[in-house]
Design an enzyme around this catalytic site. Sequence first.
Site, mmCIF file in Angstrom:
data_model
loop_
_atom_site.group_PDB
_atom_site.id
_atom_site.type_symbol
_atom_site.label_atom_id
_atom_site.label_comp_id
_atom_site.label_asym_id
_atom_site.label_seq_id
_atom_site.Cartn_x
_atom_site.Cartn_y
_atom_site.Cartn_z
ATOM 1 N N ARG A 50 -6.624 -22.364 22.369
ATOM 2 C CA ARG A 50 -6.070 -21.433 22.927
ATOM 3 C C ARG A 50 -6.858 -20.958 24.314
ATOM 4 O O ARG A 50 -7.976 -20.712 24.507
ATOM 5 C CB ARG A 50 -6.631 -19.881 22.027
ATOM 6 C CG ARG A 50 -6.092 -18.628 22.692
ATOM 7 C CD ARG A 50 -6.230 -17.501 21.610
ATOM 8 N NE ARG A 50 -5.615 -16.227 22.115
ATOM 9 C CZ ARG A 50 -6.157 -15.512 23.049
ATOM 10 N NH1 ARG A 50 -7.506 -15.752 23.489
ATOM 11 N NH2 ARG A 50 -5.473 -14.258 23.357
ATOM 12 N N ASP A 53 -9.823 -18.739 25.400
ATOM 13 C CA ASP A 53 -10.749 -19.086 24.667
ATOM 14 C C ASP A 53 -11.769 -19.974 25.000
ATOM 15 O O ASP A 53 -12.968 -20.041 25.158
ATOM 16 C CB ASP A 53 -10.577 -18.999 23.261
ATOM 17 C CG ASP A 53 -10.065 -17.837 22.664
ATOM 18 O OD1 ASP A 53 -10.190 -16.547 23.258
ATOM 19 O OD2 ASP A 53 -9.556 -17.792 21.643
ATOM 20 N N THR A 54 -11.303 -21.354 25.265
ATOM 21 C CA THR A 54 -12.142 -22.369 25.442
ATOM 22 C C THR A 54 -11.325 -23.417 26.592
ATOM 23 O O THR A 54 -12.100 -24.701 26.790
ATOM 24 C CB THR A 54 -11.682 -23.558 24.057
ATOM 25 O OG1 THR A 54 -10.257 -23.818 24.160
ATOM 26 C CG2 THR A 54 -12.027 -22.293 23.025
ATOM 27 N N GLY A 83 7.729 -26.844 36.893
ATOM 28 C CA GLY A 83 8.932 -27.495 36.701
ATOM 29 C C GLY A 83 9.085 -28.343 35.407
ATOM 30 O O GLY A 83 10.212 -28.309 34.871
ATOM 31 N N GLU A 117 1.675 -25.751 17.596
ATOM 32 C CA GLU A 117 1.035 -27.014 17.953
ATOM 33 C C GLU A 117 0.546 -27.545 16.673
ATOM 34 O O GLU A 117 0.641 -28.734 16.407
ATOM 35 C CB GLU A 117 0.240 -26.890 19.095
ATOM 36 C CG GLU A 117 0.745 -26.643 20.417
ATOM 37 C CD GLU A 117 -0.182 -26.338 21.399
ATOM 38 O OE1 GLU A 117 0.091 -26.168 22.546
ATOM 39 O OE2 GLU A 117 -1.410 -26.278 21.168
#
Length: 202
Positions: A50, A53-54, A83, A117
Amino acid sequence: MLIAGKVAVIAATSRLQALSKCFSRPYCRPNHIQTVPVPVPPHDVFISHRGPDTRRNLSGLLYDHLLRLGHRPFLDYRNMKAGDKLSEKIDTAIRDCKVGVVVFSPRFCESSYCLHELTLLIDYKKRVIPIFYNVKPSQLRVGDIYNGTCVSDQKELEIRFSRALEEAKNIVGLDFNSSKGYWSEFLQSASDAIIEQISQSS
């Protein structure tokens, strides 16, 4: 007769000289000769995280560390350019990678992109290394990721996300507390674990 022969020789010589000059110029060369582009090797590590956060700490540092070791990690904001189609680029990187590193942070599960993901990594049966950054596995759960907005197939998505999350939580991972841990030692141990998984998947 002799004069006519000399004229013919001079004319032929002039044509040969002109032709020679033409082929010596780059723009006169045949345009059907093209260089073949060298294929770019796929990324061997996909880092799911995320961003807020990191991005500027663990995920970014891990990406740089793996890059220096000669690997080809994928981190969205480092490998994508204006793009690029977001879902297409990420899906391809996940499909082609050997190892997925999932950096779980306290607000990881608030992002539908992160959960997507993670679900793809599980669905593609990739080797996954969870990193629990300032969070415990028991604290991670899928909530209302769409903030009350009605989304098509929302319930089905949440079930898929929850299953992937539970599977990832049952994988032996790495823990890091940024207020107590040593960054250099952790980056080295994380890289060692990732490289070992890469070698086993080859």
